[in-house]
Scaffold this active site. Structure first.
Site, PDB file in Angstrom:
ATOM      1  N   LYS A 147      -6.514 -19.358   3.629  1.00 30.53           N
ATOM      2  CA  LYS A 147      -6.222 -20.744   3.978  1.00 30.53           C
ATOM      3  C   LYS A 147      -6.531 -21.652   2.807  1.00 30.53           C
ATOM      4  CE  LYS A 147      -7.990 -24.178   7.157  1.00 30.53           C
ATOM      5  NZ  LYS A 147      -8.951 -24.455   8.193  1.00 30.53           N
TER       6      LYS A 147
ATOM      7  N   LYS B  52     -11.318 -19.206   2.450  1.00 28.28           N
ATOM      8  CA  LYS B  52     -10.954 -20.588   2.746  1.00 28.28           C
ATOM      9  C   LYS B  52     -11.321 -21.451   1.554  1.00 28.28           C
ATOM     10  CE  LYS B  52     -11.818 -24.291   5.997  1.00 28.28           C
ATOM     11  NZ  LYS B  52     -12.420 -24.643   7.283  1.00 28.28           N
TER      12      LYS B  52
END
Ligand code: PBG
Length: 340
Positions: free
Chosen positions: A258, A205
């Protein structure tokens, strides 16, 4: 891949296979299917509430009753799973709302599992929505410096994970980016008798400006500083692979990359290196940018959305988290059986 074409069979006319819609569909290498989409939903207390998120047209903060309606509609569309985020009535410095038995997400999961037992419920595990300061971990001040205390956060995350599993979550998805949280959460789940509940880790992330609209939706913007001491730098792909390796060693069953669109190289490498179920999270600004440009009449919303999501599948994503999941279901029709 290094392919040597056998000499007697030169493919001299690739256009032969592009002549009709039927042929193009027949030879499509990658398909976008509704059954591979996960719809994120936001819940806050109240009744009959659908509060629009202004920076994300078509996205709402729902009260639990409305969220169940939205989730049923999504399930009827062929969407197999939802990802839940909660907006608590009160925030504090211990993120109590994240692990309260009667927390907003816990209540909602109980309702969803009662009314829609077949829909998979993925519970995001993070503290930022529940902390008064908006950070994903415990904030400590020492010698005039503010920092996010990694190991003191793990206990709270583990409590949140167990409480969400007790409420009936099918999958636990930690998104905080603290070191060692998958191991801690796995141990806590196992200790509480939830050995069978999988962990979907937000393993790679990145600290990203593409999260802007989400922070309005989840009311989770940090009150000071930023998230760069725990989320990754966009410059680092090798580090992303190490993060994924660690989470898999610690017991993650599925891994997420992400944002998605600006990080497709990471999606590809994660899938190729580890071969685990790989999820791409097409985040809030990826959605909002298309909506905004489409509202201006500058782009075609449908084609642009489908092309972007197809690119994520082509990069190697097995599953895609997208706010456009219901739009896509509508466009693909027939429970998403048709490829794009
Ligand atoms: C943090 C979290 C974030 C998103 C989901 N969970 C990012 C952040 O605030 O740092 C972003 C999702 C999106 O932009 O759609 N727990």
């Amino acid at each position: 891949m290094n392919v040597t074409l056998p000499a007697p069979f030169p493919i001299s006319r690739p256009r032969r296979l592009r002549q009709s819609e039927a042929l193009r569909r027949l030879v499509a290498e990658t398909r976008l299917e509704v059954g591979r989409l996960i719809l994120p939903l936001f819940v806050r207390s109240g009744r009959k509430l659908r509060r629009p998120v202004s920076s994300m047209p078509g996205v709402f903060q729902h009260s639990p009753d409305e969220l169940v309606r939205e989730a049923s509609a999504a399930f009827r569309d062929g969407i197999p799973a939802v990802l839940l985020f909660g907006i608590p009535d009160r925030k504090d410095e211990r993120a109590s709302g994240a692990y309260a038995r009667t927390g907003i997400v816990q209540q909602t999961i109980r309702r969803l599992k009662r009314e829609l037992p077949e829909l998979l419920v993925i519970a995001d595990v993070c503290l930022c929505e529940y902390m008064s300061h908006g950070h994903c971990g415990v904030v400590v001040k020492s010698r005039g410096k503010v920092r996010i205390a990694n190991d003191r956060t793990l206990g709270l995350l583990s409590r949140a994970a167990v409480s969400l599993a007790e409420a009936g979550a099918d999958v636990i998805a930690p998104s905080d980016m603290m070191d060692g949280r998958v191991r801690a959460i796995r141990a806590a789940l196992d200790g509480a008798g939830f050995e069978e509940i999988p962990v979907l880790s937000y393993a790679a992330k990145f600290a990203s400006a593409f999260y802007g609209p989400f922070r309005e939706a989840a009311e989770s913007a940090p009150q000071f500083g930023d998230r760069r001491s725990y989320q990754m730098a966009g410059s680092n792909a090798e580090e992303a692979l190490r993060e994924v390796a660690l989470d898999l060693q610690e017991g993650a069953d599925m891994v997420m990359v992400k944002p998605a669109l600006a990080y497709l190289d990471i999606v590809r490498r994660v899938k190729e290196t580890f071969g685990y179920p790989t999820v791409a999270y097409s985040v809030s600004a990826e959605y909002s940018m298309i909506k905004a440009a489409a509202e201006k009449g500058w782009v075609d919303e449908r084609s642009l959305t489908l092309e972007s999501l197809l690119a994520m599948r082509r990069a190697g994503a097995d599953l895609i988290v997208t706010y456009a999941a219901r739009d896509v279901a509508g466009w693909l029709g027939d429970r998403g059986a048709r490829p794009v």
